[in-house]
Design a protein around this motif. Structure first.
Motif, mmCIF file in Angstrom:
data_model
loop_
_atom_site.group_PDB
_atom_site.id
_atom_site.type_symbol
_atom_site.label_atom_id
_atom_site.label_comp_id
_atom_site.label_asym_id
_atom_site.label_seq_id
_atom_site.Cartn_x
_atom_site.Cartn_y
_atom_site.Cartn_z
ATOM 1 N N THR A 283 32.042 27.755 22.135
ATOM 2 C CA THR A 283 32.704 27.734 23.439
ATOM 3 C C THR A 283 34.106 27.149 23.397
ATOM 4 O O THR A 283 34.928 27.437 24.266
ATOM 5 C CB THR A 283 31.845 26.950 24.444
ATOM 6 N N ALA A 284 34.411 26.295 22.417
ATOM 7 C CA ALA A 284 35.746 25.702 22.332
ATOM 8 C C ALA A 284 36.656 26.436 21.364
ATOM 9 O O ALA A 284 37.837 26.115 21.261
ATOM 10 C CB ALA A 284 35.640 24.232 21.908
ATOM 11 N N LEU B 15 27.957 25.072 10.437
ATOM 12 C CA LEU B 15 27.354 23.744 10.556
ATOM 13 C C LEU B 15 28.198 22.682 9.855
ATOM 14 O O LEU B 15 28.256 21.538 10.314
ATOM 15 C CB LEU B 15 25.934 23.767 9.996
ATOM 16 N N HIS B 16 28.857 23.049 8.781
ATOM 17 C CA HIS B 16 29.760 22.091 8.145
ATOM 18 C C HIS B 16 30.878 21.696 9.105
ATOM 19 O O HIS B 16 31.176 20.505 9.267
ATOM 20 C CB HIS B 16 30.362 22.687 6.875
ATOM 21 N N LEU B 17 31.495 22.665 9.734
ATOM 22 C CA LEU B 17 32.578 22.368 10.666
ATOM 23 C C LEU B 17 32.078 21.606 11.887
ATOM 24 O O LEU B 17 32.796 20.786 12.451
ATOM 25 C CB LEU B 17 33.267 23.665 11.090
ATOM 26 N N ALA B 18 30.840 21.881 12.281
ATOM 27 C CA ALA B 18 30.282 21.218 13.467
ATOM 28 C C ALA B 18 29.919 19.757 13.192
ATOM 29 O O ALA B 18 30.094 18.895 14.067
ATOM 30 C CB ALA B 18 29.040 21.974 13.944
ATOM 31 N N LEU B 19 29.433 19.475 11.981
ATOM 32 C CA LEU B 19 28.848 18.167 11.701
ATOM 33 C C LEU B 19 29.711 17.257 10.843
ATOM 34 O O LEU B 19 29.412 16.072 10.713
ATOM 35 C CB LEU B 19 27.489 18.357 11.014
ATOM 36 N N PRO C 80 18.743 24.583 14.178
ATOM 37 C CA PRO C 80 17.821 23.449 14.281
ATOM 38 C C PRO C 80 18.579 22.132 14.341
ATOM 39 O O PRO C 80 19.702 22.029 13.826
ATOM 40 C CB PRO C 80 17.027 23.542 12.973
ATOM 41 N N PRO C 81 18.020 21.103 14.967
ATOM 42 C CA PRO C 81 18.627 19.769 14.874
ATOM 43 C C PRO C 81 18.643 19.332 13.407
ATOM 44 O O PRO C 81 17.704 19.601 12.656
ATOM 45 C CB PRO C 81 17.684 18.888 15.695
ATOM 46 N N LEU C 82 19.710 18.677 12.987
ATOM 47 C CA LEU C 82 19.843 18.250 11.600
ATOM 48 C C LEU C 82 20.199 16.776 11.551
ATOM 49 O O LEU C 82 21.181 16.356 12.173
ATOM 50 C CB LEU C 82 20.923 19.062 10.882
ATOM 51 N N ASP C 83 19.417 16.018 10.823
ATOM 52 C CA ASP C 83 19.666 14.582 10.659
ATOM 53 C C ASP C 83 19.876 13.887 12.005
ATOM 54 O O ASP C 83 20.740 13.014 12.147
ATOM 55 C CB ASP C 83 20.879 14.348 9.751
ATOM 56 N N GLY C 84 19.121 14.320 12.993
ATOM 57 C CA GLY C 84 19.200 13.696 14.310
ATOM 58 C C GLY C 84 20.339 14.178 15.177
ATOM 59 O O GLY C 84 20.479 13.734 16.326
ATOM 60 N N ALA C 85 21.166 15.092 14.655
ATOM 61 C CA ALA C 85 22.325 15.572 15.416
ATOM 62 C C ALA C 85 21.944 16.785 16.264
ATOM 63 O O ALA C 85 21.131 17.624 15.862
ATOM 64 C CB ALA C 85 23.457 15.947 14.468
ATOM 65 N N ASP C 86 22.546 16.867 17.438
ATOM 66 C CA ASP C 86 22.393 18.031 18.310
ATOM 67 C C ASP C 86 23.366 19.102 17.809
ATOM 68 O O ASP C 86 24.537 19.111 18.178
ATOM 69 C CB ASP C 86 22.702 17.639 19.757
ATOM 70 N N THR C 87 22.887 19.981 16.958
ATOM 71 C CA THR C 87 23.777 20.963 16.330
ATOM 72 C C THR C 87 24.341 21.951 17.344
ATOM 73 O O THR C 87 25.488 22.392 17.206
ATOM 74 C CB THR C 87 23.048 21.736 15.218
ATOM 75 N N ALA D 295 25.232 21.417 20.445
ATOM 76 C CA ALA D 295 26.386 20.799 21.097
ATOM 77 C C ALA D 295 27.552 20.677 20.133
ATOM 78 O O ALA D 295 28.714 20.903 20.502
ATOM 79 C CB ALA D 295 26.003 19.425 21.638
ATOM 80 N N ALA D 296 27.249 20.344 18.878
ATOM 81 C CA ALA D 296 28.311 20.173 17.889
ATOM 82 C C ALA D 296 29.017 21.495 17.605
ATOM 83 O O ALA D 296 30.245 21.544 17.459
ATOM 84 C CB ALA D 296 27.734 19.591 16.598
#
Length: 285
Positions: A243-244, A123-127, A201-208, A210-211
């Protein structure tokens, strides 16, 4: 090298919390060695990873192990007043990296997460924009979605995990009764979401979700034979979201050893060598 190698205990202040980090001596004869930042499992103290840190250091890697917020040397101690969850754990990874930046700047860097620590790393790398991390290793990590378990455990896992979440809501904190150590309500809420849905879960409004799919770095994903908490299919589910990323998916066992979600740490010499090989192959920035 003995697993009794000493580390230097340091602390990072962030948002009213104090994060404990254990910095191990540089590997002998390897100036500017690649750095591995290890993020522990739920309720597991950083010092538990001393045998693993020793094996990584023997393999030629510099090692830092960080206590997750609320565990070990890190504060605050989970209580009814604590509301932190996955968003804060993910941000803490960046705070540790920032604190180490002057000493580690320019060196090849690998985040290595175990269980909940793997969730925090992903999640750190994603967000958060993190151009100075070169790779990600996941060991005994997975999304503990109840449908990915087999046998009687499959049907007991959903009420078990959601029962922990309900107890946490009732008391305002998870007391640590038989699982995970004492935990803040937000951590248990977010973890229970993964068990119920198979998604972050979504975090701070972000789509985790997708991220996570946008993480593009090399990933070494290792599940452990005999792991009772994150069996192979749970890591397969997580890898499918990357996926990426360039994912190398492997299973770990040591002949003659019975391993599980925790005991692999004490039989990790072959795994440490594999991680060193993976780190050496990371592309230059």
């Amino acid at each position: 090298m003995s697993a009794s190698v000493e580390y230097v205990q340091e602390f990072v202040q962030v948002d009213g919390a104090r994060l404990g980090i254990q910095v191990y001596p540089e590997p002998v004869g390897r100036p500017n060695a690649p750095v591995v930042l290890v993020l522990p499992a739920m309720g597991v103290r950083a010092r538990y990873y001393r045998p693993f840190a020793a094996a990584l250091r023997d393999a030629g890697l510099a090692v830092v192990v960080a206590d997750l917020r609320g565990t070990g040397e890190s504060t605050p101690r989970p209580s009814r007043a604590c509301r932190y969850g996955y968003a804060e754990l993910a941000a803490d990874v960046g705070a540790v990296r920032t604190a180490l930046k002057e000493r580690l700047d320019g060196r090849r860097t690998l985040l290595l997460g175990h269980s909940l620590g793997g969730h925090a790393a992903v999640l750190h790398l994603a967000l958060h924009d993190e151009p100075e991390v070169d790779g990600l290793a996941l060991v005994a990590v997975g999304l503990p979605y109840w449908r990915d378990f087999t046998g009687p455990r499959r049907y007991g896992l959903l009420p078990y995990t959601q029962g922990i979440a309900a107890t946490t809501r009732l008391f305002g904190v998870w007391p640590g009764w038989g699982f995970g150590g004492r935990q803040a309500r937000g951590v248990i809420r977010d973890w229970a979401h993964t068990a119920r849905t198979g998604c972050f879960p979504p975090l701070d409004g972000a789509d985790t979700e997708a991220a996570v799919g946008r993480i593009g770095m090399p990933v070494l994903a290792v599940s452990v034979e005999g792991d009772q908490y994150t069996p192979h299919p749970t890591l397969d589910r997580l890898c499918a979201k990357l996926t990426a990323a360039q994912v190398q998916r492997e299973r770990y066992h040591v002949p003659g050893n019975t391993l599980d979600h925790f005991t692999w740490v004490r039989a990790a010499t072959p795994l440490a060598a594999r991680i060193a090989d993976f780190t050496a192959g990371l592309p230059a920035r």
